[in-house]
Design an enzyme around this catalytic site. Structure first.
Site, mmCIF file in Angstrom:
data_model
loop_
_atom_site.group_PDB
_atom_site.id
_atom_site.type_symbol
_atom_site.label_atom_id
_atom_site.label_comp_id
_atom_site.label_asym_id
_atom_site.label_seq_id
_atom_site.Cartn_x
_atom_site.Cartn_y
_atom_site.Cartn_z
ATOM 1 N N GLU A 110 18.178 -17.065 -9.625
ATOM 2 C CA GLU A 110 17.777 -15.667 -9.822
ATOM 3 C C GLU A 110 17.340 -15.430 -11.259
ATOM 4 O OE1 GLU A 110 16.999 -13.386 -7.977
ATOM 5 O OE2 GLU A 110 17.049 -11.575 -9.210
ATOM 6 N N CYS B 11 0.836 -1.207 0.000
ATOM 7 C CA CYS B 11 0.000 0.000 0.000
ATOM 8 C C CYS B 11 0.868 1.253 0.000
ATOM 9 C CB CYS B 11 -0.888 0.006 1.246
ATOM 10 S SG CYS B 11 -1.942 -1.417 1.336
ATOM 11 N N GLU C 23 8.829 -13.515 -12.802
ATOM 12 C CA GLU C 23 8.140 -12.302 -12.327
ATOM 13 C C GLU C 23 7.921 -11.289 -13.449
ATOM 14 O OE1 GLU C 23 10.071 -10.264 -9.122
ATOM 15 O OE2 GLU C 23 12.063 -10.734 -9.819
ATOM 16 N N LYS D 245 13.608 -14.000 -12.189
ATOM 17 C CA LYS D 245 13.389 -12.807 -13.024
ATOM 18 C C LYS D 245 12.450 -13.108 -14.166
ATOM 19 C CE LYS D 245 15.240 -9.497 -10.997
ATOM 20 N NZ LYS D 245 14.843 -10.192 -9.776
ATOM 21 N N LYS E 239 6.470 -4.095 -4.691
ATOM 22 C CA LYS E 239 7.890 -3.815 -4.508
ATOM 23 C C LYS E 239 8.342 -4.177 -3.102
ATOM 24 C CE LYS E 239 11.980 -2.440 -5.466
ATOM 25 N NZ LYS E 239 12.814 -3.324 -6.344
ATOM 26 N N ARG F 270 4.959 0.690 -5.945
ATOM 27 C CA ARG F 270 4.802 -0.265 -4.834
ATOM 28 C C ARG F 270 3.815 -1.376 -5.150
ATOM 29 N NH1 ARG F 270 6.645 2.160 -0.031
ATOM 30 N NH2 ARG F 270 5.201 0.993 1.276
ATOM 31 N N ASN G 225 -2.052 0.846 6.074
ATOM 32 C CA ASN G 225 -1.127 -0.091 5.437
ATOM 33 C C ASN G 225 -0.768 -1.120 6.493
ATOM 34 O OD1 ASN G 225 0.757 -1.490 4.030
ATOM 35 N ND2 ASN G 225 2.296 0.149 3.977
ATOM 36 N N GLY G 226 -1.048 -2.398 6.209
ATOM 37 C CA GLY G 226 -0.705 -3.463 7.153
ATOM 38 C C GLY G 226 -1.872 -4.406 7.349
ATOM 39 N N HIS H 169 19.693 -36.333 -11.411
ATOM 40 C CA HIS H 169 18.852 -36.890 -10.328
ATOM 41 C C HIS H 169 17.373 -36.608 -10.559
ATOM 42 C CE1 HIS H 169 22.442 -37.988 -8.164
ATOM 43 N NE2 HIS H 169 22.911 -36.762 -8.325
ATOM 44 N N TRP I 56 -2.980 -2.530 -1.769
ATOM 45 C CA TRP I 56 -2.612 -3.863 -2.263
ATOM 46 C C TRP I 56 -3.400 -4.815 -1.389
ATOM 47 C CZ3 TRP I 56 1.230 -7.858 -0.709
ATOM 48 C CH2 TRP I 56 1.507 -8.742 -1.747
HETATM 49 C C1 AGP Z 1 12.788 -9.304 -6.516
HETATM 50 O O1 AGP Z 1 12.836 -9.214 -7.951
HETATM 51 C C2 AGP Z 1 11.399 -9.506 -6.008
HETATM 52 N N1 AGP Z 1 10.612 -8.343 -6.297
HETATM 53 C C3 AGP Z 1 11.316 -9.997 -4.579
HETATM 54 O O2 AGP Z 1 11.749 -11.332 -4.603
HETATM 55 C C4 AGP Z 1 12.150 -9.246 -3.507
HETATM 56 O O3 AGP Z 1 13.514 -9.503 -3.702
HETATM 57 C C5 AGP Z 1 11.747 -9.781 -2.126
HETATM 58 O O4 AGP Z 1 10.367 -9.497 -1.944
HETATM 59 C C6 AGP Z 1 12.553 -9.159 -0.973
HETATM 60 O O5 AGP Z 1 12.355 -7.781 -0.959
HETATM 61 P P1 AGP Z 1 13.344 -6.891 -0.026
HETATM 62 O O6 AGP Z 1 14.723 -7.042 -0.574
HETATM 63 O O7 AGP Z 1 12.820 -5.485 -0.123
HETATM 64 O O8 AGP Z 1 13.247 -7.437 1.381
#
Ligand code: AGP
Length: 613
Positions: free
Chosen positions: A484, A2, A491, A488, A608, A27, A101-102, A507, A75
């Site tokens: 990673e 949020c 996402e 990427k 984010k 965000r 927010n929360g 395996h 959100w």
């Molecule tokens: C990264 O591409 C993602 N958006 C997500 O995995 C992110 O790394 C994860 O939510 C941790 O966020 P932070 O580093 O702000 O704690």
């Protein structure tokens, strides 16, 4: 997560609030709303979907002029993302509007109390109960701040609440527990926001609110107290990020800009921390040499991309310092009854410093008596503020939801910590870590070289855009790089992708291989003991008809005959290779999402900063 904006001052509140919400779009959200306070009371407008839907509503049904307002991008956690559940929420008598927010964990109990009192709830949200509770509280409280304080004492969970009251039109009050909130102190005007990007166009003077604090802003004053009304000291600081830094700077996408900023982000993170002899200095980290020498175990906790940085850090920490190091998903860590004590150092890696899973894991570790070191990119955020020690990365604002430059600087910060620990403890690797520290200082230029691979990678993305799945494999620190690269692609391009340790292929995963299936293979430097093993893996993959996309050192000709595509990497020490190997995978995922026409900077369903568990 949020986004929150509050304003009180001489400007039209709606203009300031909407512009602030636009700066917080990164965000991630699924509805938006505003409330203003005028002589005729509180007026709200709110709509599901993107901010433009709210703006269209405001054009169609304008709000009255006002100098006090709050705004929210939601959100969804409790309740579907629709108009009714969008914030702000208003009390039955219309005197209170609230944004949040929360998560209010005792929401059900409080909701039932309200229903028993005959209150008619309109939404499915936890937030709405605060509006009704506060309206009732105001019959007994002397001020809006007192009223909110009394309500907060009945809430459990994570909440940042911002409220306005029709009876006090030039006041905005907020409460902060867990979820982030920052004050912008202006001239004759004041701001509240989830992060500074919402108000740095107006002021750079910021105050970070701490845990369980209440802030009351008027055009001329900022008053911060705790939940019991006692004044508290505040951390006031100058925001160094200018608006340009958070803009796209000429790139079409924040993500492309941030990929391109990686050399500078690495250089900025190293600045002043390695001297000409390769000696690492982290004196400002706030862990004494005695504390560092007493460590007998390290546990790294993080989520997502930050977790992958932790996996890479493990190899470096154990190799250079000979201290046992585990890496744990923060969301699992505190529920598995881990073994921790005062000699365990927990390292929490987080770009935002607000990820609730990581924050709660850190709090658990501190309750067990362990010291916590935060590695974070956001000054003043909750995780570093609650840690015993911090190493800030200096990647600058990372706006794209998919993390890139923050990831590389997290790895760099972990390397710095490992080298520093080796130096302090005088491990056998202490001397060679000076040489490796000098090599680390050269990595910024090497990452710059890799950025030139974009054109070839764009063509590759077009060529394999229709693949139904893409695999990534690597060994040693190439394994987290493979993970990673897969994350990427998931996402950004919403494709099925999976990363494996190359040694694991035989395996089980080798059964997935079929004609034309794209497989990215991260090949370690030629001197590495695992180099020949992974060349064999490439042959196994190729023999089954898969398309082998090989990332290898610039002069490594051993892979040429087995590679469908080759992406060349600058030569560097084995353990530092992730800094150059991951960049083509970031570019590939970004290009694939572009080819598919997706929203690269704000991918669907993602936020984010995930500030709920
Ligand atoms: C990264 O591409 C993602 N958006 C997500 O995995 C992110 O790394 C994860 O939510 C941790 O966020 P932070 O580093 O702000 O704690």
């Amino acid at each position: 997560m949020c986004g929150i904006v509050g304003y009180v001052g001489p400007q039209q509140a709606l203009d300031v609030v909407i512009a602030g919400l636009r700066r917080l779009e990164y965000r991630g959200y699924d509805s938006a709303g505003v409330a203003v306070v005028s002589d005729s009371g509180i007026h709200t407008r709110k709509k599901a979907g993107k901010l433009v839907n709210l703006e269209n509503e405001l054009d169609f049904d304008p709000l009255p002029a006002s100098h006090t307002g709050i705004g929210h991008t939601r959100w969804a956690t409790h309740g579907a993302p629709n108009d009714v559940n969008a914030h702000p929420h208003v009390s039955e008598d219309g005197t209170i509007a609230v944004i949040h927010n929360g998560i209010i964990e005792n929401f059900a109990l409080l909701r039932d109390e309200l229903i028993d009192r005959g209150v008619k709830l309109r939404s499915e949200t936890d937030t709405e109960i605060v509006a009704h509770m506060l309206a009732a509280q105001m019959t007994e409280s002397a001020s809006l701040a007192d009223g909110l304080r009394a309500v907060c004492q009945r809430l459990t969970g994570a909440f940042t609440l911002v409220v306005v009251h029709s009876e006090t039109p030039d006041v905005v009050v907020a409460a902060r527990r867990n979820s982030p909130l920052v004050v912008g102190r202006g001239e004759g005007e004041n701001f509240l926001a989830s992060d500074v990007s919402a108000f740095i166009a107006h002021t750079r003077h910021a105050i970070e609110l701490g845990q369980d604090q209440i802030v009351e802003i008027t055009p001329e004053s900022v008053t911060v107290t705790d939940f019991f009304g006692q004044p508290v000291d505040v951390n006031e600081y100058e925001v160094t990020w200018d608006s340009a830094a958070a803009e796209k700077g000429g790139y079409d996408l924040f993500m492309l800009k941030e990929i391109a900023e990686q050399p500078k982000a690495i250089a900025d993170t190293l600045l002043g921390r390695i001297d000409a002899s390769g000696k690492v200095s982290l004196e400002d980290m706030n862990l004494s040499h005695g504390e560092l020498k007493a460590i007998d175990k390290i546990i790294i906790t993080a989520c997502g991309t930050a977790y992958h940085a932790g996996m890479i850090a493990k190899y470096a920490i154990e190799h250079w310092t000979r201290v046992a190091c585990e890496v744990e998903l923060a969301s699992e860590f505190r529920y598995r009854d881990p073994i921790l004590d005062k000699n365990t150092l927990v390292i929490s890696i987080s770009q935002s410093g607000e990820t609730m899973d990581t924050l709660m894991a850190m709090r658990y570790a501190r309750e067990q008596g362990s010291k916590v070191l935060a590695i974070c990119n956001t000054n003043g955020s909750t995780i570093p503020r609650e840690s015993d020690a911090v190493i800030y990365t200096h990647a600058g604002p990372e706006v794209a939801v998919a993390s890139t430059k923050a990831f590389l600087t997290q790895i760099v910060a972990c390397y710095l910590f490992a080298m520093y620990l080796a130096q302090v403890r005088g491990t056998g690797y202490g001397e060679s870590s000076s040489e490796i520290a000098l090599e680390l200082g050269r990595m910024s230029a090497k990452v710059d070289l890799v950025l030139d691979t974009s054109e070839a990678i764009r063509d590759l993305a077009i060529e394999i855009a229709d693949a139904r799945s893409i695999l990534f494999i690597g060994r040693s620190v190439g394994f987290p790089v493979a993970l990673e690269g897969a994350l990427k692609l998931k996402e950004l391009a919403y494709m099925h992708a999976e990363g494996f340790a190359a040694g694991e292929l035989k395996h089980g995963p080798i059964a997935l291989l079929e004609d034309g299936l794209p497989v990215f293979i991260v090949v370690p430097p030629q001197g590495d003991e695992l180099h020949d093993k992974i060349v064999s893996n490439i042959q196994e993959v190729r023999a089954r008809g898969a398309k082998t996309i090989v990332l290898a050192e610039e002069d490594d000709m051993s892979i040429n005959e087995f590679a469908s595509h080759i992406i060349r990497l600058p030569k560097c020490p084995d353990l530092l290779q992730p800094l150059v190997a991951v960049v083509p995978l970031q570019i590939f995922a970004c290009e694939m999402a572009t080819v598919k026409g997706y929203d690269v900077d704000q991918p669907r369903n993602l936020a984010k900063s995930v500030t709920v568990e």
